[in-house]
Structures are given as C-alpha cells and as structure tokens.
Write an enzyme that holds these catalytic residues in place. Structure first.
Site, PDB file in Angstrom:
ATOM      1  N   ASP A  83       0.876  -1.178   0.000  1.00 30.24           N
ATOM      2  CA  ASP A  83       0.000   0.000   0.000  1.00 30.24           C
ATOM      3  C   ASP A  83       0.912   1.226   0.000  1.00 30.24           C
ATOM      4  OD1 ASP A  83      -2.403   1.591   0.350  1.00 30.24           O
ATOM      5  OD2 ASP A  83      -1.843   1.853   2.446  1.00 30.24           O
ATOM      6  N   SER A  84       0.282   2.401  -0.130  1.00 26.53           N
ATOM      7  CA  SER A  84       1.063   3.636  -0.079  1.00 26.53           C
ATOM      8  C   SER A  84       1.536   3.953   1.340  1.00 26.53           C
ATOM      9  CB  SER A  84       0.204   4.796  -0.586  1.00 26.53           C
ATOM     10  OG  SER A  84      -0.942   4.917   0.222  1.00 26.53           O
TER      11      SER A  84
ATOM     12  N   CYS B  12      -4.285  -1.600  -1.886  1.00 30.43           N
ATOM     13  CA  CYS B  12      -4.462  -0.168  -2.093  1.00 30.43           C
ATOM     14  C   CYS B  12      -5.448  -0.020  -3.252  1.00 30.43           C
ATOM     15  CB  CYS B  12      -3.110   0.440  -2.458  1.00 30.43           C
ATOM     16  SG  CYS B  12      -3.197   2.153  -3.002  1.00 30.43           S
TER      17      CYS B  12
ATOM     18  N   GLU C 130      -2.869   8.935   8.359  1.00 30.06           N
ATOM     19  CA  GLU C 130      -1.410   8.770   8.490  1.00 30.06           C
ATOM     20  C   GLU C 130      -0.860   9.604   9.663  1.00 30.06           C
ATOM     21  OE1 GLU C 130       1.057   6.963   6.553  1.00 30.06           O
ATOM     22  OE2 GLU C 130      -0.513   5.901   5.462  1.00 30.06           O
TER      23      GLU C 130
ATOM     24  N   CYS D 169     -10.956   2.925   0.200  1.00 26.95           N
ATOM     25  CA  CYS D 169      -9.531   3.228   0.394  1.00 26.95           C
ATOM     26  C   CYS D 169      -9.147   2.444   1.633  1.00 26.95           C
ATOM     27  CB  CYS D 169      -9.345   4.727   0.617  1.00 26.95           C
ATOM     28  SG  CYS D 169      -7.672   5.151   1.147  1.00 26.95           S
TER      29      CYS D 169
ATOM     30  N   HIS E 251      -7.147   2.925   3.861  1.00 28.57           N
ATOM     31  CA  HIS E 251      -6.953   3.721   5.082  1.00 28.57           C
ATOM     32  C   HIS E 251      -8.263   3.931   5.847  1.00 28.57           C
ATOM     33  CE1 HIS E 251      -3.102   4.773   3.241  1.00 28.57           C
ATOM     34  NE2 HIS E 251      -2.750   5.417   4.342  1.00 28.57           N
TER      35      HIS E 251
END
Ligand code: DGL
Length: 279
Positions: free
Chosen positions: A18-19, A81, A160, A192, A194
């Site tokens: 993932d990012s 992701c 994040e 997403c 996240h």
C-alpha cells in the site's frame, strides 16, 4: 515438482503493499483468515499519498514495489491499495507470473450483494473515484444500480497522522459525507484501505441504516480461494525459525511501527527502510 520443492513453495510469503499504513487493514484480515501464511508488507510511506498522483506515477511506484517484493520470493501479491488496484493492477497482472489480486473487485462484489435500494456510495481517493472502477465492476454484477462516488482526499493524511478519533476528522467527514446522506444510499464502500481506521466516525455520521463495506474481508477470502486453486495454500504453520511477518517501508520506520501496532495486535517490533527508487 518434488514433494520437498512443493512444501518449500507453500512456505513462501505473500507480498502485500500500500502507499502507507492503510494496507495493514488488509493484512489484519489475511492474518485472521489464513493464519499459516507468511507475509511481507511494504508501505510506501515516503511517497504517500498515491490518491492525488497520476496513473503513470502510481503504476511506476507499483512496479518498483512488485520488483522489491519479488526479491523477497513472494508466491502471490495483494495490492492492498484501491488507488494502485484502480490504476496499475491490469498492467501488473500482465507483467508478472505469480497470482496478483487487488481490493476493488472484492469490494464491488460485496456492495452489489448488500444493496437493497440500488444506491451505493463509494468514498475513496480522487484517483479511485476518477477512474470509475467501482462503478464498472458493480455494474458488471448488477447493471441497474446507481453508484455515487465521493473523493475524500483529506482522509489519508488524517489517518497517516494518527487522527483516527479527533474533532478535526469529525468535521472533515461531516463535510464530505453530507451529500451522500442527502441522496439516500443504503450501502457505502470504504474504497480506500486507510478508511476502515476511521470507520466509527463514518458510521456515526451515516447512521445504522447504511451498510459500510470494508473490502478487506472479501479480499482475504478471495486470496485464500486463489491460493487453494493454484496449489499454493499453506495448510500448516511455517517452519520453525522462519520470519512469519516482515514489514518494510520507504521512510519513517518508527512512526510506522507505532501505528502498525495499533492496527495489528501481533506486536510489530521492527520495520526496515528500503530505498524503493533502487528497484
Ligand atoms: N490506501 C490507499 C487506497 O486504498 C491509498 C491512499 C493514498 O495513498 O492516497 O487507495
């Protein structure tokens, strides 16, 4: 293939990327559903967010990560992701000879099954929404469904930064979600990886009558099926002395470990920094 060769193949890890920390919501589900599998995780913390970048850039990043994961001898790859799944999965599938799955198709399937009134909302990065990928997959399953996408670009930096339960996140979520409340959706995809980390904020605003879909569960289930179909499923725990779970990032290992430990109850003690531009 001899029995010994086959057994060592089963022992090879699954690569997940993932990012940033978002893909850990998928790792958590893989650990739960297929606990014998080893995992190598890469979070591209130096280059997050992906959601505001172009298809070319996200595809280049994804290729570099896949090359890195292949040096770790992974037997399959999970693109954990949505943005990379939307932009790069088709290319990756053509380029590598091990199984690779993304999170978008599994999420689309669950949402298509869940909706009763035929109105599905998708919240995701600007890239995922712009690609229209959820609409495409959902309509392949149920053609008469309305899919309403809403890009929520501030959610990834809030997650994040660790602001999972914070008045700032409540305020931003209220602004993003109010238009979805007005149009009477009954299903909302957390598009997403996240976003499951701010699920309670989203759920509070949307109300109990809206089903929240986290594609991670279905992704882990499909991964298990795929491994079984390809003869790669590990029915026994990895051999003693092997590293079961390994974590790599492109920057900020300490912060990653801190967040990772609040997402996964496994006790992550280390994460190594990789210079991903070398791959
Ligand atoms: N977690 C990612 C996704 O599922 C990417 C978020 C980002 O880097 O913008 O889309």
């Amino acid at each position: 293939m001899s029995r010994i060769e086959n057994e060592s193949k089963l022992d090879m890890p699954i690569g997940v990327f993932d990012s940033g920390v978002g893909g850990l919501t998928v790792v958590r589900e893989i650990m739960r559903q297929i606990p014998n599998e080893r995992i190598v995780y890469f979070g591209d913390t130096a280059r997050v967010p992906y959601g505001s970048k172009s298809k070319e850039t996200v595809t280049r990043y994804s290729r570099q990560i896949v090359r890195f994961l292949q040096t770790m001898h992974v037997k399959a790859i999970v693109v954990a992701c949505n943005t990379a799944s939307a932009y790069a999965l088709d290319e990756l599938e053509k380029e590598i000879d091990i199984p690779v799955i993304g999170v978008v198709k599994p999420g689309a399937k669950v949402a298509a099954d869940a909706t009763r009134n035929g109105r599905i909302g998708v919240i995701a990065t600007a890239a995922t929404i712009g690609s229209g990928v959820y609409t495409t997959y959902i309509r392949q399953i149920k053609s008469d469904v309305d899919v309403i996408g809403k890009a929520c670009p501030l959610f990834v930096p809030l997650v994040e930064e660790g602001l999972w339960q914070d008045p700032v996140t409540d305020e931003i979520a209220m602004r993003y979600l109010s238009e979805l409340i007005d149009i009477d959706i009954d299903t909302l995809i957390l598009g997403c990886t996240h976003y499951p980390l701010i699920r309670s904020t989203v759920g509070k605003i949307m109300g109990d009558h809206v089903t929240l879909v986290n594609p991670a569960y279905e992704t882990a289930r499909e991964l298990k099926e795929l491994l079984m179909e390809k003869g790669l499923f590990n029915p026994v725990p990895p051999s003693l002395g092997t590293n079961k779970y390994q974590f790599f990032v492109s920057d900020g290992a300490q912060q990653f470990i801190h967040f990772a430990n609040s997402i996964i109850k496994y006790g992550i003690l280390s994460a190594k920094v990789v210079n991903i531009e070398d791959y």
